[in-house]
Design a protein around this motif. Structure first.
Motif, PDB file in Angstrom:
ATOM      1  N   LYS A 144     -10.928   8.546   4.707  1.00  0.00           N
ATOM      2  CA  LYS A 144     -12.200   8.554   5.428  1.00  0.00           C
ATOM      3  C   LYS A 144     -12.819   7.167   5.412  1.00  0.00           C
ATOM      4  CE  LYS A 144     -15.115   9.792   1.477  1.00  0.00           C
ATOM      5  NZ  LYS A 144     -16.130  10.723   0.979  1.00  0.00           N
ATOM      6  N   LYS A 145     -13.811   6.989   6.282  1.00  0.00           N
ATOM      7  CA  LYS A 145     -14.626   5.782   6.260  1.00  0.00           C
ATOM      8  C   LYS A 145     -15.691   5.949   5.186  1.00  0.00           C
ATOM      9  CE  LYS A 145     -13.875   4.332  10.944  1.00  0.00           C
ATOM     10  NZ  LYS A 145     -14.379   3.488  11.991  1.00  0.00           N
ATOM     11  N   ILE A 146     -16.148   4.816   4.648  1.00  0.00           N
ATOM     12  CA  ILE A 146     -17.151   4.821   3.591  1.00  0.00           C
ATOM     13  C   ILE A 146     -18.351   4.015   4.081  1.00  0.00           C
ATOM     14  CG2 ILE A 146     -17.646   4.153   1.211  1.00  0.00           C
ATOM     15  CD1 ILE A 146     -14.592   4.119   0.777  1.00  0.00           C
ATOM     16  N   ASP A 147     -19.541   4.539   3.847  1.00  0.00           N
ATOM     17  CA  ASP A 147     -20.749   3.794   4.175  1.00  0.00           C
ATOM     18  C   ASP A 147     -20.753   2.494   3.362  1.00  0.00           C
ATOM     19  OD1 ASP A 147     -23.807   3.353   3.042  1.00  0.00           O
ATOM     20  OD2 ASP A 147     -23.705   3.802   5.192  1.00  0.00           O
ATOM     21  N   PRO A 148     -20.909   1.336   4.022  1.00  0.00           N
ATOM     22  CA  PRO A 148     -20.864   0.057   3.298  1.00  0.00           C
ATOM     23  C   PRO A 148     -21.850  -0.036   2.139  1.00  0.00           C
ATOM     24  CG  PRO A 148     -20.688  -0.341   5.643  1.00  0.00           C
ATOM     25  CD  PRO A 148     -21.005   1.128   5.471  1.00  0.00           C
ATOM     26  N   GLN A 149     -23.065   0.503   2.286  1.00  0.00           N
ATOM     27  CA  GLN A 149     -24.037   0.413   1.194  1.00  0.00           C
ATOM     28  C   GLN A 149     -23.615   1.285   0.017  1.00  0.00           C
ATOM     29  OE1 GLN A 149     -26.615  -1.855   1.103  1.00  0.00           O
ATOM     30  NE2 GLN A 149     -26.555  -1.269  -1.053  1.00  0.00           N
ATOM     31  N   GLN A 150     -23.082   2.483   0.287  1.00  0.00           N
ATOM     32  CA  GLN A 150     -22.594   3.349  -0.793  1.00  0.00           C
ATOM     33  C   GLN A 150     -21.430   2.693  -1.522  1.00  0.00           C
ATOM     34  OE1 GLN A 150     -21.818   7.006   1.414  1.00  0.00           O
ATOM     35  NE2 GLN A 150     -23.490   7.995   0.307  1.00  0.00           N
ATOM     36  N   SER A 151     -20.528   2.083  -0.770  1.00  0.00           N
ATOM     37  CA  SER A 151     -19.392   1.392  -1.372  1.00  0.00           C
ATOM     38  C   SER A 151     -19.869   0.253  -2.263  1.00  0.00           C
ATOM     39  CB  SER A 151     -18.473   0.845  -0.283  1.00  0.00           C
ATOM     40  OG  SER A 151     -17.470   0.036  -0.854  1.00  0.00           O
ATOM     41  N   LYS A 152     -20.783  -0.548  -1.729  1.00  0.00           N
ATOM     42  CA  LYS A 152     -21.310  -1.677  -2.505  1.00  0.00           C
ATOM     43  C   LYS A 152     -21.972  -1.188  -3.780  1.00  0.00           C
ATOM     44  CE  LYS A 152     -24.420  -5.614  -2.199  1.00  0.00           C
ATOM     45  NZ  LYS A 152     -25.370  -6.364  -1.375  1.00  0.00           N
ATOM     46  N   ASP A 153     -22.805  -0.154  -3.684  1.00  0.00           N
ATOM     47  CA  ASP A 153     -23.502   0.373  -4.857  1.00  0.00           C
ATOM     48  C   ASP A 153     -22.509   0.870  -5.913  1.00  0.00           C
ATOM     49  OD1 ASP A 153     -25.897  -0.199  -3.585  1.00  0.00           O
ATOM     50  OD2 ASP A 153     -26.321   1.910  -3.061  1.00  0.00           O
TER      51      ASP A 153
END
Length: 185
Positions: A144-153
């Protein structure tokens, strides 16, 4: 004290404020950035080609980083976590990525910024993992794709956690008497 060994005229270069576990092994053409941690039984074997690691990277217990002579190198960006018992063989991992426990990444794999490789995944040679995606399975495939902010956090929280853990060990090591002052009974 970690085993740091020169080979073929290459001596590992270790950045400032790095924690190297007592039985970590770092050999040859290896450059490690600042604020990194290399954990117990991890092996970074830069004997046949180059290993380059950015800043604030943690290579967790039992992981092995190696390359293919004349054909592949290991490149790891900043703020990357490489989980326990990972094999990275000639792969590139971009900034803020997370490589899950027990996964294997083969030659010329590219893991994009903020991507996550799930625990136990086998990423076949020459696979390109797009930024902010999750891959898993054997062989690994897009999940799946991951929300960039969630990934960064998530990825920065993990990397920052390992900075804290390294401080615990440095503090404990500073309390230990030197080997010369220990008394054998």
């Amino acid at each position: 004290m970690a085993l740091i060994k020169s080979v073929r005229g290459f001596t590992p270069k270790i950045g400032e404020n790095c924690y190297l576990a007592d039985n970590a092994t770092i050999i040859g053409d290896v450059t490690i950035g600042r604020d990194c941690s290399i954990w117990f039984n991890a092996v970074l074997r830069g004997d046949v080609n180059t290993i380059r690691i950015g800043d604030r990277v943690n290579i967790q217990d039992g992981s092995v980083l190696h390359t293919l002579y004349g054909k592949s190198v290991v490149e790891i960006g900043n703020d990357v976590s490489v989980g326990h018992n990972v094999t990275l063989h000639g792969a590139r991992v971009d900034d803020c990525a997370l490589i899950g426990m027990g996964s294997t990444l083969l030659d010329n794999v590219v893991v994009g910024e903020g991507a996550i490789v799930a625990a136990g995944a086998l990423v076949l040679a020459n696979t390109v993992i797009e930024p902010y995606t999750m891959w898993g399975g054997v062989p690994a495939h897009f999940i799946k794709k991951i929300d960039p902010q969630q990934s960064k956090d998530l990825n920065q929280r993990t990397a920052n956690g390992y900075l804290m853990y390294a401080d615990w060990f440095r503090e404990e090591d500073s309390k230990q008497p030197s080997p010369r002052s220990r008394v054998n009974i």
